[in-house]
Design a protein around this motif. Structure first.
Motif, PDB file in Angstrom:
ATOM      1  N   TYR A  61      20.400  16.435 -33.424  1.00 45.56           N
ATOM      2  CA  TYR A  61      20.498  16.104 -35.434  1.00 45.56           C
ATOM      3  C   TYR A  61      20.419  16.860 -36.187  1.00 45.56           C
ATOM      4  CZ  TYR A  61      19.642  10.975 -33.518  1.00 45.56           C
ATOM      5  OH  TYR A  61      19.616   9.929 -32.973  1.00 45.56           O
ATOM      6  N   LEU A  62      21.967  16.916 -36.780  1.00 49.21           N
ATOM      7  CA  LEU A  62      21.473  18.206 -37.605  1.00 49.21           C
ATOM      8  C   LEU A  62      21.330  18.648 -39.207  1.00 49.21           C
ATOM      9  CD1 LEU A  62      25.189  19.552 -36.267  1.00 49.21           C
ATOM     10  CD2 LEU A  62      23.432  19.917 -34.898  1.00 49.21           C
ATOM     11  N   CYS A  63      21.555  18.993 -39.473  1.00 47.58           N
ATOM     12  CA  CYS A  63      20.527  18.587 -41.561  1.00 47.58           C
ATOM     13  C   CYS A  63      21.164  17.759 -41.513  1.00 47.58           C
ATOM     14  CB  CYS A  63      20.429  19.867 -41.777  1.00 47.58           C
ATOM     15  SG  CYS A  63      19.297  21.176 -41.332  1.00 47.58           S
ATOM     16  N   PRO A  64      20.941  17.088 -42.278  1.00 49.59           N
ATOM     17  CA  PRO A  64      21.739  15.866 -43.574  1.00 49.59           C
ATOM     18  C   PRO A  64      21.961  16.526 -44.745  1.00 49.59           C
ATOM     19  CG  PRO A  64      19.461  15.222 -43.346  1.00 49.59           C
ATOM     20  CD  PRO A  64      19.228  16.277 -42.289  1.00 49.59           C
ATOM     21  N   ASP A  65      22.981  16.319 -45.574  1.00 47.46           N
ATOM     22  CA  ASP A  65      22.973  16.421 -47.072  1.00 47.46           C
ATOM     23  C   ASP A  65      21.902  16.440 -47.989  1.00 47.46           C
ATOM     24  OD1 ASP A  65      25.244  17.589 -47.209  1.00 47.46           O
ATOM     25  OD2 ASP A  65      26.147  16.120 -46.950  1.00 47.46           O
ATOM     26  N   GLY A  66      20.992  16.904 -49.029  1.00 44.40           N
ATOM     27  CA  GLY A  66      20.097  16.773 -49.030  1.00 44.40           C
ATOM     28  C   GLY A  66      18.533  17.016 -48.874  1.00 44.40           C
ATOM     29  N   SER A  67      17.407  16.510 -48.779  1.00 41.07           N
ATOM     30  CA  SER A  67      16.067  16.633 -48.611  1.00 41.07           C
ATOM     31  C   SER A  67      16.232  16.868 -47.550  1.00 41.07           C
ATOM     32  CB  SER A  67      14.971  16.146 -49.856  1.00 41.07           C
ATOM     33  OG  SER A  67      15.406  14.650 -49.882  1.00 41.07           O
ATOM     34  N   ARG A 107      28.896  11.717 -38.867  1.00 44.70           N
ATOM     35  CA  ARG A 107      28.521  10.921 -39.493  1.00 44.70           C
ATOM     36  C   ARG A 107      29.086   9.661 -39.124  1.00 44.70           C
ATOM     37  NH1 ARG A 107      27.025  13.506 -44.788  1.00 44.70           N
ATOM     38  NH2 ARG A 107      27.160  15.042 -43.472  1.00 44.70           N
ATOM     39  N   ASP A 108      30.313   9.409 -39.588  1.00 39.34           N
ATOM     40  CA  ASP A 108      31.034   8.423 -39.503  1.00 39.34           C
ATOM     41  C   ASP A 108      31.536   7.836 -38.394  1.00 39.34           C
ATOM     42  OD1 ASP A 108      31.670   8.809 -42.067  1.00 39.34           O
ATOM     43  OD2 ASP A 108      33.817  10.282 -42.422  1.00 39.34           O
ATOM     44  N   ASP A 109      31.234   8.702 -37.106  1.00 36.03           N
ATOM     45  CA  ASP A 109      31.570   7.985 -35.723  1.00 36.03           C
ATOM     46  C   ASP A 109      30.090   7.231 -35.567  1.00 36.03           C
ATOM     47  OD1 ASP A 109      33.323   8.463 -35.768  1.00 36.03           O
ATOM     48  OD2 ASP A 109      33.302  10.132 -34.536  1.00 36.03           O
ATOM     49  N   PHE A 110      28.804   7.443 -36.186  1.00 29.98           N
ATOM     50  CA  PHE A 110      28.124   6.948 -35.715  1.00 29.98           C
ATOM     51  C   PHE A 110      27.572   6.193 -36.756  1.00 29.98           C
ATOM     52  CE2 PHE A 110      23.346   6.713 -36.445  1.00 29.98           C
ATOM     53  CZ  PHE A 110      22.760   6.437 -35.082  1.00 29.98           C
ATOM     54  N   TYR A 111      28.064   6.111 -37.768  1.00 31.71           N
ATOM     55  CA  TYR A 111      27.794   4.778 -38.446  1.00 31.71           C
ATOM     56  C   TYR A 111      28.823   3.286 -37.989  1.00 31.71           C
ATOM     57  CZ  TYR A 111      27.731   1.796 -42.778  1.00 31.71           C
ATOM     58  OH  TYR A 111      27.916   1.315 -44.047  1.00 31.71           O
ATOM     59  N   LYS A 123      22.104  -3.040 -44.004  1.00 26.08           N
ATOM     60  CA  LYS A 123      21.154  -2.821 -44.874  1.00 26.08           C
ATOM     61  C   LYS A 123      19.837  -2.526 -43.310  1.00 26.08           C
ATOM     62  CE  LYS A 123      21.953  -6.378 -48.199  1.00 26.08           C
ATOM     63  NZ  LYS A 123      21.293  -7.575 -49.023  1.00 26.08           N
ATOM     64  N   TYR A 124      19.316  -1.220 -44.469  1.00 23.96           N
ATOM     65  CA  TYR A 124      17.573  -0.803 -43.737  1.00 23.96           C
ATOM     66  C   TYR A 124      16.629  -0.470 -44.418  1.00 23.96           C
ATOM     67  CZ  TYR A 124      15.415   1.961 -40.467  1.00 23.96           C
ATOM     68  OH  TYR A 124      14.439   2.687 -39.608  1.00 23.96           O
ATOM     69  N   GLN A 125      15.906  -1.580 -43.978  1.00 23.50           N
ATOM     70  CA  GLN A 125      14.652  -1.495 -44.320  1.00 23.50           C
ATOM     71  C   GLN A 125      14.471  -1.289 -45.969  1.00 23.50           C
ATOM     72  OE1 GLN A 125      12.523   2.783 -43.425  1.00 23.50           O
ATOM     73  NE2 GLN A 125      12.131   2.006 -41.781  1.00 23.50           N
ATOM     74  N   GLY A 126      15.581  -2.718 -46.192  1.00 21.58           N
ATOM     75  CA  GLY A 126      15.632  -2.716 -47.856  1.00 21.58           C
ATOM     76  C   GLY A 126      16.928  -2.085 -48.846  1.00 21.58           C
ATOM     77  N   ALA A 131      28.015   5.575 -44.574  1.00 17.94           N
ATOM     78  CA  ALA A 131      28.451   6.864 -43.484  1.00 17.94           C
ATOM     79  C   ALA A 131      27.711   7.782 -44.540  1.00 17.94           C
ATOM     80  CB  ALA A 131      29.422   7.313 -43.501  1.00 17.94           C
ATOM     81  N   ALA A 132      27.819   8.610 -45.699  1.00 16.55           N
ATOM     82  CA  ALA A 132      26.702   9.171 -46.393  1.00 16.55           C
ATOM     83  C   ALA A 132      25.428   9.877 -45.832  1.00 16.55           C
ATOM     84  CB  ALA A 132      27.304   9.314 -48.088  1.00 16.55           C
ATOM     85  N   ASP A 133      25.014   8.716 -45.889  1.00 18.27           N
ATOM     86  CA  ASP A 133      23.162   8.360 -45.416  1.00 18.27           C
ATOM     87  C   ASP A 133      23.161   8.527 -44.077  1.00 18.27           C
ATOM     88  OD1 ASP A 133      22.172   7.378 -48.363  1.00 18.27           O
ATOM     89  OD2 ASP A 133      23.395   5.260 -47.498  1.00 18.27           O
ATOM     90  N   MET A 134      24.125   8.454 -42.913  1.00 17.52           N
ATOM     91  CA  MET A 134      23.060   9.450 -41.542  1.00 17.52           C
ATOM     92  C   MET A 134      23.729  10.541 -41.573  1.00 17.52           C
ATOM     93  SD  MET A 134      23.953   6.523 -40.440  1.00 17.52           S
ATOM     94  CE  MET A 134      22.956   6.047 -42.034  1.00 17.52           C
ATOM     95  N   GLN A 135      24.073  10.861 -40.262  1.00 13.99           N
ATOM     96  CA  GLN A 135      24.186  12.382 -40.310  1.00 13.99           C
ATOM     97  C   GLN A 135      24.875  12.960 -39.157  1.00 13.99           C
ATOM     98  OE1 GLN A 135      18.928  12.634 -39.412  1.00 13.99           O
ATOM     99  NE2 GLN A 135      19.792  14.819 -39.842  1.00 13.99           N
ATOM    100  N   ASP A 136      24.893  14.127 -38.739  1.00 12.87           N
ATOM    101  CA  ASP A 136      25.977  14.615 -37.577  1.00 12.87           C
ATOM    102  C   ASP A 136      24.969  15.432 -35.895  1.00 12.87           C
ATOM    103  OD1 ASP A 136      28.442  14.761 -38.963  1.00 12.87           O
ATOM    104  OD2 ASP A 136      28.597  16.615 -39.925  1.00 12.87           O
ATOM    105  N   SER A 137      25.643  14.664 -35.400  1.00 14.13           N
ATOM    106  CA  SER A 137      24.763  15.033 -33.989  1.00 14.13           C
ATOM    107  C   SER A 137      25.515  15.879 -32.603  1.00 14.13           C
ATOM    108  CB  SER A 137      24.114  13.927 -34.216  1.00 14.13           C
ATOM    109  OG  SER A 137      24.889  12.976 -33.189  1.00 14.13           O
ATOM    110  N   LEU A 138      24.714  15.904 -32.164  1.00 15.97           N
ATOM    111  CA  LEU A 138      25.145  17.105 -30.950  1.00 15.97           C
ATOM    112  C   LEU A 138      24.109  16.048 -30.019  1.00 15.97           C
ATOM    113  CD1 LEU A 138      25.460  21.063 -31.404  1.00 15.97           C
ATOM    114  CD2 LEU A 138      28.030  18.903 -31.309  1.00 15.97           C
TER     115      LEU A 138
END
Length: 307
Positions: A61-67, A107-111, A123-126, A131-138
């Motif tokens: 899992y690659l780093c997401p945007d944000g903290s 992230r778009d494909d994963f979403y 919806k996840y945990q309320g 797609a912007a909340d997801m993260q890229d991965s290998l």
């Protein structure tokens, strides 16, 4: 003449000791049902492990945007496409002996292909995620799934990598439970085998004692120890043969009823043991039962004839 005599004595012994022969058959049957069940369970574990391990992947899992809590994501930004390509090149160079294939998942494909299939309303945990909340991965396909730790150690501290997850870790607890179940069935089978050996030996010794006068006459006319012992050994062999064949038939019925016609009809993502597996281990069960019977009979008769 000697062969006819031995067979005649065996038949006489079988007719005289029907209750004891049946008890040996039953104990052999129960013992080898447990032995066969433990063998089938271990084959099932190995089949599932081989199939699942061949499909599992290491997900980087690659780093997401944000903290992010990961020190390697201190920049607070997701890796650029160029950085992702450089990371893939790094994996090809450093882990070429361990990684057979690298698949980039945006992230778009994963979403679209994963998240929305699991959570159609998004919806996840309320929270409603995009797609912007997801993260890229290998997704890394390993040549040997057991080499996960080596891959993890190389990539975990790499800048731009938030975490490394091995899907194999999901299955290991399941296999641990199944392996413990195998140990329990093996322990029960071992106890039953000891009981079968003792009962077979006792039965043969009692059979010989009931025909003490006949064995003494055979000794006086010069019969060898093997000529005296063989009818009793054949008696134990017959009981163990029938008991082990019944055990094989019972295992085949269990597999057919509870697996082939049962759970396998509703669960298609696990490779199950089949009738072929039962018939594959059946010769070993039969030969093992007969061998144990011979050992028990010979030891028991040796002690009796020396007394």
């Amino acid at each position: 003449m000697r062969t006819r005599f031995i067979l005649s004595e065996t038949w006489t012994s079988l007719k005289r000791n029907v209750p004891m022969i049946i008890s040996v058959m039953l104990v052999t049957f129960i013992s080898f049902v447990f032995i066969g069940a433990s063998a089938l369970l271990q084959v099932q574990v190995n089949k599932a492990k081989g199939d699942w391990y061949s499909k599992v992947e290491v997900v980087v899992y690659l780093c997401p945007d944000g903290s992010s809590q990961a020190a390697t994501c201190a920049a607070g930004k997701a890796p650029t496409q160029q950085e992702i390509v450089e990371l893939q090149d790094f994996i090809h160079q450093e882990l070429r002996d361990n990684v057979s294939k690298i698949t980039y998942v945006s992230r778009d494909d994963f979403y679209k292909n994963t998240f929305l299939k699991k959570y159609p309303d998004g919806k996840y945990q309320g929270r409603t995620l995009t797609a912007a909340d997801m993260q890229d991965s290998l997704q890394l396909k390993l040549k040997d799934p057991t080499k996960y730790k080596m891959v993890s150690e190389v990539l975990s501290g790499k800048t731009g990598v938030e975490s490394v997850v091995d899907q194999k870790q999901i299955f290991d607890p399941v296999f641990a439970v199944l392996n413990k179940a195998t140990v329990v069935t093996v322990a029960l089978a071992a106890v039953m085998v000891v009981v079968a050996i003792l009962l077979t030996g006792t039965t043969i010794r009692m059979s010989a004692a009931s025909r003490k006068n006949e064995t003494e006459i055979m000794r006086l006319v010069g019969a060898s120890n093997w000529t005296i012992q063989l009818p009793f050994i054949f008696e134990g062999l017959f009981a163990s043969l029938v008991g082990s064949l019944l055990a094989s038939g019972a295992l085949a019925a269990i597999v057919q009823l509870f697996i082939t016609d049962g759970i396998a009809q509703s669960v298609s993502w696990i490779p199950f043991v089949t009738q072929g597996t039962v018939w594959l281990i059946s010769p070993a069960l039969v030969l093992g039962a007969m061998l144990l019977s011979i050992i028990a009979s010979v030891v028991s008769l040796h002690r009796y004839l020396k007394a």
